[in-house]
Design a protein around this motif. Structure first.
Motif, mmCIF file in Angstrom:
data_model
loop_
_atom_site.group_PDB
_atom_site.id
_atom_site.type_symbol
_atom_site.label_atom_id
_atom_site.label_comp_id
_atom_site.label_asym_id
_atom_site.label_seq_id
_atom_site.Cartn_x
_atom_site.Cartn_y
_atom_site.Cartn_z
ATOM 1 N N HIS A 1 0.860 -1.179 0.000
ATOM 2 C CA HIS A 1 0.000 0.000 0.000
ATOM 3 C C HIS A 1 0.893 1.225 0.000
ATOM 4 O O HIS A 1 2.038 1.173 0.443
ATOM 5 N N TYR A 2 0.348 2.342 -0.472
ATOM 6 C CA TYR A 2 1.039 3.614 -0.333
ATOM 7 C C TYR A 2 0.647 4.225 1.010
ATOM 8 O O TYR A 2 -0.455 3.975 1.508
ATOM 9 N N GLN B 1 7.179 6.625 2.838
ATOM 10 C CA GLN B 1 6.822 7.751 1.978
ATOM 11 C C GLN B 1 7.889 7.975 0.919
ATOM 12 O O GLN B 1 7.573 8.220 -0.240
ATOM 13 N N THR C 1 3.175 -1.672 3.819
ATOM 14 C CA THR C 1 3.057 -0.278 3.407
ATOM 15 C C THR C 1 4.438 0.279 3.098
ATOM 16 O O THR C 1 5.358 0.140 3.903
ATOM 17 N N THR D 1 -0.958 6.662 3.579
ATOM 18 C CA THR D 1 -2.212 7.392 3.413
ATOM 19 C C THR D 1 -1.997 8.865 3.100
ATOM 20 O O THR D 1 -2.798 9.467 2.387
ATOM 21 N N GLU D 2 -0.916 9.458 3.581
ATOM 22 C CA GLU D 2 -0.691 10.887 3.330
ATOM 23 C C GLU D 2 -0.416 11.191 1.859
ATOM 24 O O GLU D 2 -0.526 12.331 1.428
ATOM 25 N N ALA E 1 -2.205 9.866 -0.604
ATOM 26 C CA ALA E 1 -3.506 9.798 -1.271
ATOM 27 C C ALA E 1 -3.390 9.235 -2.687
ATOM 28 O O ALA E 1 -4.080 9.659 -3.594
#
Length: 108
Positions: free
Chosen positions: A29-30, A91, A88, A32-33, A35
């Motif tokens: 997953h990327y 970033q 995840t 959440t920040e 988007a």
């Protein structure tokens, strides 16, 4: 894309020309920040089983085939980060993957 995440591991990933590029070994997953609308998969490519991350934005599952809108050269020159822990991406890693596939001007 309408495939369940657990169903992707072990499947072949196909490039935009519908030819298989590698086998999916993990799904990420990327953060959440960012988007970002999808996630990324790790695929093993070639005899040496090099691992590359592939962005899933605009990916399609048709007749059981997962196809991404990228050519083989783009996929095989994609970032690879090892070892990866969890499901995840950090970033920094996520931004590098998104930039590789969509360019620096692409909003994330």
């Amino acid at each position: 894309m309408t495939a369940h995440v657990d169903d992707l591991v072990g499947r072949a990933l196909h490039a935009s020309d519908s030819r298989p590029v590698g086998k999916i070994t993990a799904v990420y997953h990327y953060p959440t920040e960012l988007a970002a609308p999808a996630g990324a998969v790790a695929i093993a490519v070639g005899l040496l089983r090099r691992t590359h991350l592939v962005d899933l934005e605009n990916a399609e599952v048709v007749d059981g085939l997962l196809t991404v809108p990228h050519d083989r050269n783009t996929i095989t020159s994609a970032p690879s980060f090892t070892p990866m822990v969890g499901d995840t991406l950090s970033q920094g890693h996520a931004m590098k993957v998104r930039e590789h596939y969509w360019g620096a001007s692409q909003p994330v």
